[in-house]
Design a protein around this motif. Structure first.
Motif, PDB file in Angstrom:
ATOM      1  N   GLN A  30      17.027 -39.964 108.680  1.00  0.00           N
ATOM      2  CA  GLN A  30      17.966 -40.241 107.596  1.00  0.00           C
ATOM      3  C   GLN A  30      18.146 -38.973 106.791  1.00  0.00           C
ATOM      4  OE1 GLN A  30      17.130 -43.528 105.035  1.00  0.00           O
ATOM      5  NE2 GLN A  30      17.488 -45.020 106.628  1.00  0.00           N
ATOM      6  N   ALA A  31      19.363 -38.744 106.355  1.00  0.00           N
ATOM      7  CA  ALA A  31      19.650 -37.567 105.546  1.00  0.00           C
ATOM      8  C   ALA A  31      20.645 -37.922 104.451  1.00  0.00           C
ATOM      9  CB  ALA A  31      20.214 -36.453 106.420  1.00  0.00           C
ATOM     10  N   ARG A  32      20.564 -37.156 103.412  1.00  0.00           N
ATOM     11  CA  ARG A  32      21.440 -37.226 102.262  1.00  0.00           C
ATOM     12  C   ARG A  32      21.249 -38.485 101.439  1.00  0.00           C
ATOM     13  NH1 ARG A  32      27.384 -34.751 102.013  1.00  0.00           N
ATOM     14  NH2 ARG A  32      26.370 -32.989 101.029  1.00  0.00           N
ATOM     15  N   PHE A  33      21.675 -39.642 101.918  1.00  0.00           N
ATOM     16  CA  PHE A  33      21.519 -40.894 101.184  1.00  0.00           C
ATOM     17  C   PHE A  33      20.424 -41.702 101.870  1.00  0.00           C
ATOM     18  CE2 PHE A  33      25.951 -39.593 100.691  1.00  0.00           C
ATOM     19  CZ  PHE A  33      25.970 -39.395  99.321  1.00  0.00           C
ATOM     20  N   LEU A  34      19.219 -41.621 101.346  1.00  0.00           N
ATOM     21  CA  LEU A  34      18.068 -42.249 101.972  1.00  0.00           C
ATOM     22  C   LEU A  34      17.987 -43.720 101.585  1.00  0.00           C
ATOM     23  CD1 LEU A  34      15.498 -39.417 101.276  1.00  0.00           C
ATOM     24  CD2 LEU A  34      16.945 -39.722 103.282  1.00  0.00           C
ATOM     25  N   GLN A  35      17.760 -44.548 102.582  1.00  0.00           N
ATOM     26  CA  GLN A  35      17.625 -45.984 102.368  1.00  0.00           C
ATOM     27  C   GLN A  35      16.145 -46.347 102.466  1.00  0.00           C
ATOM     28  OE1 GLN A  35      20.254 -47.985 101.633  1.00  0.00           O
ATOM     29  NE2 GLN A  35      21.474 -46.112 101.602  1.00  0.00           N
ATOM     30  N   MET A  36      15.509 -46.500 101.309  1.00  0.00           N
ATOM     31  CA  MET A  36      14.069 -46.747 101.294  1.00  0.00           C
ATOM     32  C   MET A  36      13.695 -48.030 102.027  1.00  0.00           C
ATOM     33  SD  MET A  36      12.678 -44.139 100.148  1.00  0.00           S
ATOM     34  CE  MET A  36      11.014 -44.734 100.090  1.00  0.00           C
ATOM     35  N   LYS A  37      14.516 -49.062 101.958  1.00  0.00           N
ATOM     36  CA  LYS A  37      14.185 -50.314 102.661  1.00  0.00           C
ATOM     37  C   LYS A  37      14.145 -50.101 104.170  1.00  0.00           C
ATOM     38  CE  LYS A  37      18.866 -51.992 102.526  1.00  0.00           C
ATOM     39  NZ  LYS A  37      19.617 -52.599 103.449  1.00  0.00           N
ATOM     40  N   ASP A  38      15.037 -49.252 104.703  1.00  0.00           N
ATOM     41  CA  ASP A  38      15.020 -48.953 106.139  1.00  0.00           C
ATOM     42  C   ASP A  38      13.780 -48.151 106.512  1.00  0.00           C
ATOM     43  OD1 ASP A  38      17.460 -50.230 106.315  1.00  0.00           O
ATOM     44  OD2 ASP A  38      18.624 -48.363 106.349  1.00  0.00           O
ATOM     45  N   ILE A  39      13.431 -47.194 105.664  1.00  0.00           N
ATOM     46  CA  ILE A  39      12.249 -46.365 105.921  1.00  0.00           C
ATOM     47  C   ILE A  39      10.994 -47.230 105.884  1.00  0.00           C
ATOM     48  CG2 ILE A  39      10.842 -44.465 105.020  1.00  0.00           C
ATOM     49  CD1 ILE A  39      13.554 -43.294 103.933  1.00  0.00           C
ATOM     50  N   GLU A  40      10.866 -48.079 104.873  1.00  0.00           N
ATOM     51  CA  GLU A  40       9.706 -48.965 104.764  1.00  0.00           C
ATOM     52  C   GLU A  40       9.623 -49.913 105.954  1.00  0.00           C
ATOM     53  OE1 GLU A  40      10.167 -50.920 101.008  1.00  0.00           O
ATOM     54  OE2 GLU A  40       9.569 -49.147  99.877  1.00  0.00           O
ATOM     55  N   HIS A  41      10.760 -50.436 106.387  1.00  0.00           N
ATOM     56  CA  HIS A  41      10.782 -51.371 107.519  1.00  0.00           C
ATOM     57  C   HIS A  41      10.275 -50.683 108.796  1.00  0.00           C
ATOM     58  CE1 HIS A  41      12.048 -54.670 110.066  1.00  0.00           C
ATOM     59  NE2 HIS A  41      12.664 -53.794 110.835  1.00  0.00           N
ATOM     60  N   ILE A  42      10.765 -49.491 109.063  1.00  0.00           N
ATOM     61  CA  ILE A  42      10.321 -48.751 110.257  1.00  0.00           C
ATOM     62  C   ILE A  42       8.824 -48.468 110.179  1.00  0.00           C
ATOM     63  CG2 ILE A  42      10.443 -46.505 111.429  1.00  0.00           C
ATOM     64  CD1 ILE A  42      12.750 -48.266 112.194  1.00  0.00           C
ATOM     65  N   LEU A  43       8.347 -48.014 109.027  1.00  0.00           N
ATOM     66  CA  LEU A  43       6.924 -47.696 108.890  1.00  0.00           C
ATOM     67  C   LEU A  43       6.054 -48.932 109.076  1.00  0.00           C
ATOM     68  CD1 LEU A  43       7.016 -45.176 105.913  1.00  0.00           C
ATOM     69  CD2 LEU A  43       6.601 -44.665 108.334  1.00  0.00           C
ATOM     70  N   GLN A  44       6.502 -50.077 108.607  1.00  0.00           N
ATOM     71  CA  GLN A  44       5.734 -51.306 108.774  1.00  0.00           C
ATOM     72  C   GLN A  44       5.709 -51.773 110.219  1.00  0.00           C
ATOM     73  OE1 GLN A  44       7.599 -53.932 105.969  1.00  0.00           O
ATOM     74  NE2 GLN A  44       6.528 -53.033 104.220  1.00  0.00           N
ATOM     75  N   GLN A  45       6.719 -51.429 111.000  1.00  0.00           N
ATOM     76  CA  GLN A  45       6.800 -51.862 112.386  1.00  0.00           C
ATOM     77  C   GLN A  45       5.952 -51.004 113.329  1.00  0.00           C
ATOM     78  OE1 GLN A  45       8.361 -54.721 113.170  1.00  0.00           O
ATOM     79  NE2 GLN A  45       8.703 -54.834 110.967  1.00  0.00           N
ATOM     80  N   LEU A  46       5.588 -49.812 112.895  1.00  0.00           N
ATOM     81  CA  LEU A  46       4.809 -48.921 113.763  1.00  0.00           C
ATOM     82  C   LEU A  46       3.399 -49.459 113.941  1.00  0.00           C
ATOM     83  CD1 LEU A  46       5.876 -45.436 112.382  1.00  0.00           C
ATOM     84  CD2 LEU A  46       6.689 -46.570 114.461  1.00  0.00           C
ATOM     85  N   PRO A  47       2.857 -49.347 115.144  1.00  0.00           N
ATOM     86  CA  PRO A  47       1.471 -49.788 115.368  1.00  0.00           C
ATOM     87  C   PRO A  47       0.516 -49.019 114.465  1.00  0.00           C
ATOM     88  CG  PRO A  47       2.556 -49.273 117.449  1.00  0.00           C
ATOM     89  CD  PRO A  47       3.474 -48.836 116.352  1.00  0.00           C
ATOM     90  N   LYS A  48      -0.497 -49.716 113.979  1.00  0.00           N
ATOM     91  CA  LYS A  48      -1.476 -49.078 113.091  1.00  0.00           C
ATOM     92  C   LYS A  48      -2.374 -48.102 113.847  1.00  0.00           C
ATOM     93  CE  LYS A  48      -0.116 -51.553 109.638  1.00  0.00           C
ATOM     94  NZ  LYS A  48       1.258 -51.301 109.380  1.00  0.00           N
ATOM     95  N   GLU A  49      -2.657 -48.420 115.089  1.00  0.00           N
ATOM     96  CA  GLU A  49      -3.500 -47.557 115.919  1.00  0.00           C
ATOM     97  C   GLU A  49      -2.607 -46.696 116.797  1.00  0.00           C
ATOM     98  OE1 GLU A  49      -6.976 -47.632 116.124  1.00  0.00           O
ATOM     99  OE2 GLU A  49      -6.992 -49.004 114.426  1.00  0.00           O
ATOM    100  N   SER A  50      -2.828 -45.403 116.767  1.00  0.00           N
ATOM    101  CA  SER A  50      -2.087 -44.509 117.652  1.00  0.00           C
ATOM    102  C   SER A  50      -2.937 -43.283 117.930  1.00  0.00           C
ATOM    103  CB  SER A  50      -0.746 -44.112 117.040  1.00  0.00           C
ATOM    104  OG  SER A  50      -0.953 -43.377 115.859  1.00  0.00           O
ATOM    105  N   ALA A  51      -2.536 -42.555 118.926  1.00  0.00           N
ATOM    106  CA  ALA A  51      -3.272 -41.363 119.307  1.00  0.00           C
ATOM    107  C   ALA A  51      -3.144 -40.303 118.216  1.00  0.00           C
ATOM    108  CB  ALA A  51      -2.732 -40.819 120.622  1.00  0.00           C
TER     109      ALA A  51
END
Length: 60
Positions: A30-51
């Motif tokens: 995302q650039a210029r006009f950041l949508q915090m709800k979209d960013i939060e949604h993506i971060l919540q969907q990522l697996p907690k465990e990763s390499a």
């Protein structure tokens, strides 16, 4: 690496910009006009465990 080098490497043409990578793959840009709800949604969907990532490897 300098800021202009990084911007070129990641093809960032405007600021502010957020790029989120997970396991070496870009999952959000995302650039210029950041949508915090979209960013939060993506971060919540990522697996907690990763390499662990060696961030120096990203730039080589």
């Amino acid at each position: 690496m300098t800021e202009p080098d990084l911007a070129g490497y990641f093809e960032v043409l405007t600021v502010p910009a957020i790029l989120i990578f997970h396991n070496g793959r870009e999952v959000l840009r995302q650039a210029r006009f950041l949508q915090m709800k979209d960013i939060e949604h993506i971060l919540q969907q990522l697996p907690k465990e990763s390499a662990d990532v060696d961030y120096n490897d990203l730039f080589n």
